[in-house]
Design a protein around this motif. Sequence first.
Motif, mmCIF file in Angstrom:
data_model
loop_
_atom_site.group_PDB
_atom_site.id
_atom_site.type_symbol
_atom_site.label_atom_id
_atom_site.label_comp_id
_atom_site.label_asym_id
_atom_site.label_seq_id
_atom_site.Cartn_x
_atom_site.Cartn_y
_atom_site.Cartn_z
ATOM 1 N N GLU A 292 49.615 30.668 -25.872
ATOM 2 C CA GLU A 292 48.823 30.121 -27.357
ATOM 3 C C GLU A 292 48.008 31.352 -27.852
ATOM 4 O O GLU A 292 47.310 32.084 -27.179
ATOM 5 C CB GLU A 292 47.929 29.049 -27.314
ATOM 6 C CG GLU A 292 47.312 28.486 -28.925
ATOM 7 C CD GLU A 292 46.366 27.347 -28.780
ATOM 8 O OE1 GLU A 292 46.299 26.699 -27.625
ATOM 9 O OE2 GLU A 292 46.058 27.069 -29.848
ATOM 10 N N GLY A 293 48.420 31.737 -29.113
ATOM 11 C CA GLY A 293 47.825 33.009 -29.622
ATOM 12 C C GLY A 293 48.830 34.000 -29.698
ATOM 13 O O GLY A 293 50.081 33.880 -29.092
ATOM 14 N N ARG A 294 48.574 35.265 -29.786
ATOM 15 C CA ARG A 294 49.512 36.484 -30.032
ATOM 16 C C ARG A 294 49.793 36.967 -28.490
ATOM 17 O O ARG A 294 50.896 37.320 -28.419
ATOM 18 C CB ARG A 294 48.901 37.310 -30.786
ATOM 19 C CG ARG A 294 49.479 37.260 -32.287
ATOM 20 C CD ARG A 294 48.502 38.250 -33.305
ATOM 21 N NE ARG A 294 47.725 37.513 -34.010
ATOM 22 C CZ ARG A 294 46.546 38.048 -34.538
ATOM 23 N NH1 ARG A 294 46.166 39.030 -34.064
ATOM 24 N NH2 ARG A 294 45.961 37.272 -35.476
ATOM 25 N N THR A 295 48.876 36.894 -27.719
ATOM 26 C CA THR A 295 49.235 37.504 -26.217
ATOM 27 C C THR A 295 48.952 36.224 -25.410
ATOM 28 O O THR A 295 48.355 35.328 -25.583
ATOM 29 C CB THR A 295 48.267 38.532 -25.930
ATOM 30 O OG1 THR A 295 46.976 38.351 -26.148
ATOM 31 C CG2 THR A 295 48.700 39.642 -26.869
ATOM 32 N N LEU A 296 49.393 36.404 -23.983
ATOM 33 C CA LEU A 296 49.153 35.566 -22.956
ATOM 34 C C LEU A 296 47.743 35.682 -22.487
ATOM 35 O O LEU A 296 47.094 36.408 -22.324
ATOM 36 C CB LEU A 296 49.866 36.099 -21.672
ATOM 37 C CG LEU A 296 50.373 35.055 -20.767
ATOM 38 C CD1 LEU A 296 51.289 33.892 -21.132
ATOM 39 C CD2 LEU A 296 50.860 35.451 -19.348
ATOM 40 N N THR A 297 47.132 34.473 -22.532
ATOM 41 C CA THR A 297 45.626 34.254 -22.237
ATOM 42 C C THR A 297 45.540 33.742 -20.795
ATOM 43 O O THR A 297 45.917 32.552 -20.664
ATOM 44 C CB THR A 297 45.082 33.459 -23.296
ATOM 45 O OG1 THR A 297 45.072 34.006 -24.534
ATOM 46 C CG2 THR A 297 43.485 33.642 -23.162
ATOM 47 N N ASP B 81 52.563 26.129 -22.302
ATOM 48 C CA ASP B 81 53.457 26.854 -23.352
ATOM 49 C C ASP B 81 53.892 25.854 -24.448
ATOM 50 O O ASP B 81 53.359 24.538 -24.176
ATOM 51 C CB ASP B 81 54.784 27.203 -22.557
ATOM 52 C CG ASP B 81 55.576 28.231 -23.276
ATOM 53 O OD1 ASP B 81 55.206 28.707 -24.407
ATOM 54 O OD2 ASP B 81 56.453 28.634 -22.754
ATOM 55 N N GLU B 82 54.513 26.257 -25.491
ATOM 56 C CA GLU B 82 54.763 25.473 -26.491
ATOM 57 C C GLU B 82 55.881 24.200 -26.426
ATOM 58 O O GLU B 82 56.595 24.398 -25.597
ATOM 59 C CB GLU B 82 54.794 26.292 -27.794
ATOM 60 C CG GLU B 82 54.346 25.621 -29.147
ATOM 61 C CD GLU B 82 54.747 26.865 -30.049
ATOM 62 O OE1 GLU B 82 55.144 27.970 -29.833
ATOM 63 O OE2 GLU B 82 54.658 26.249 -31.471
ATOM 64 N N VAL C 44 51.526 21.219 -20.636
ATOM 65 C CA VAL C 44 51.227 22.048 -19.165
ATOM 66 C C VAL C 44 52.437 22.067 -18.413
ATOM 67 O O VAL C 44 53.292 20.977 -18.644
ATOM 68 C CB VAL C 44 49.897 21.614 -18.665
ATOM 69 C CG1 VAL C 44 48.527 21.739 -19.531
ATOM 70 C CG2 VAL C 44 50.187 20.257 -18.127
ATOM 71 N N PHE C 45 52.540 23.090 -17.534
ATOM 72 C CA PHE C 45 53.948 23.042 -16.381
ATOM 73 C C PHE C 45 53.147 23.509 -15.257
ATOM 74 O O PHE C 45 53.160 24.577 -14.910
ATOM 75 C CB PHE C 45 54.617 24.208 -16.995
ATOM 76 C CG PHE C 45 55.511 24.088 -18.292
ATOM 77 C CD1 PHE C 45 56.811 23.463 -18.237
ATOM 78 C CD2 PHE C 45 54.958 24.385 -19.592
ATOM 79 C CE1 PHE C 45 57.563 23.211 -19.450
ATOM 80 C CE2 PHE C 45 55.523 24.063 -20.671
ATOM 81 C CZ PHE C 45 56.942 23.585 -20.872
ATOM 82 N N PRO C 46 52.648 22.534 -14.718
ATOM 83 C CA PRO C 46 52.292 22.568 -13.219
ATOM 84 C C PRO C 46 53.261 22.928 -12.128
ATOM 85 O O PRO C 46 54.450 22.569 -12.327
ATOM 86 C CB PRO C 46 51.377 20.922 -13.061
ATOM 87 C CG PRO C 46 51.752 20.326 -14.082
ATOM 88 C CD PRO C 46 52.863 20.821 -14.981
ATOM 89 N N LYS C 47 52.936 23.918 -11.322
ATOM 90 C CA LYS C 47 53.753 24.159 -10.269
ATOM 91 C C LYS C 47 53.858 23.054 -9.390
ATOM 92 O O LYS C 47 55.064 22.503 -8.885
ATOM 93 C CB LYS C 47 53.029 25.328 -9.445
ATOM 94 C CG LYS C 47 54.217 26.179 -9.004
ATOM 95 C CD LYS C 47 53.303 27.602 -8.522
ATOM 96 C CE LYS C 47 54.477 28.753 -8.121
ATOM 97 N NZ LYS C 47 53.604 29.845 -7.465
#
Lengths: 252, 199
Positions: B89-94, B105-106, B145-148
Amino acid sequence: MLAKRIIPCLDIKDNRVVKGIHFRDLKDAGDPVAQASIYDEEGADELVFLDITASKQKRKTLIELVRRIADVLTIPFTVGGGIKSIDDIYDILKAGADKVSINTSAVKNPKLIEKAVFEFGRQCIVVSIDALKKNEWYEVYIYGGTKPTRLDAYEWSKKVVELGAGEILLTSIDADGAQKGYDIELTKNISSIVNVPVIASGGAGTLKHIYDVLTIGKADAALMASILHYGKYSIREIKEYLLSRGINVRPI
Amino acid sequence: MKFTILDYSVGNLFSITNAFRKEGIDTVISSSIRDLYESDAIILPGVGSFPAAMKKIKDIKKILIEIKKEKYFLGVCLGLQLFFENSTEGRTLTQGLGFLEGRVDELPDNVKKPHMGWNKVNDKGSILLEDVDFSYFYFAHSYIVFPKDKEIIRGSTYYGVEFPSIIEKDNIFGTQFHPEKSGRDGRKVIKNFIRKVRG
């Protein structure tokens, strides 16, 4: 699967509901807090409050009202009417509203949409569009449907989504209050060109009208006022009908 | 018992505060180190954006990581997402808090965004869903969310894709929906969390 939403709309003037609900055992039929609470219990999926008060005292009393409404509701609600600035939005959200709806100010100052989305997130910024049918197009009106803007409703819808609006509340001025059905064409076309949810408003008179706008009209939610306020149908009846016709709504 | 709502947003914190108050819990809205240490449970509310929220809590991130095993946590919507390692979310990875392995991720492009409204949560052995009637909850989000570790997914919802809508791992609980806005069933989720904290 995401359920289609049924959203009662309450018009507020000087802290009172303008079009009252004809509920049998409601002591104070003009009290928005009492009415909001009843719709919540009956299974409304969301509520919209449109403040049409014009006085200078408006903002202060509105904030107080939002707080009282937030106190009783267990579902999301949107507040609209005369919102002009980031400060207005901040105050309304802070008082407990989940979303704000902007209309005239969005047309006069489209940057407000962008700024509001940046500050508060797109999920709480609803842009409300009032459209009137012309021969070949739909024109956007502001100031409560009184002033034409020359803006094409389809172009304006795309524009507000580009600016970040999270949802469009679409009212057909022709259909509003007539109880002869939503404007299916307008709703379907706008819902097809934007990738955000569209709330259809104006024209609900029968259960089939609601079914039609949610199916042929591709609306994500149906907003209604008179049909509920005057007790023609309850939210339960509307939902049971929609369920029986295969529409996914939140069970109550 | 002390319940703290982590203060990182400018939006509506009234609803979540109110929801706890209706269950007899007076929460504190704070991001002070002292309040965090004293808390039994910390609630990460669901308003704002991932980058803005992480920026606001950057000074207390270390503290939160230090106490992550000692306190109960409830993340709501964005709050759930902050538990993970990073978000697009936003312009860069936070970077997030990293309590849980995985990313944010979206939602896919074949659905309208935000995912807005009431949707069904399929129970995968969730503690938070105990006694819930219909399992329809209110969502308002564009990221998931994408949990491992798939074992921590205790509820899932379909919207273009099947995504995790409830996460539970030991003392960490999270919902992608807003229980404070989800009517009677939402209240039950809050009750279940409080019951868990009280032991």
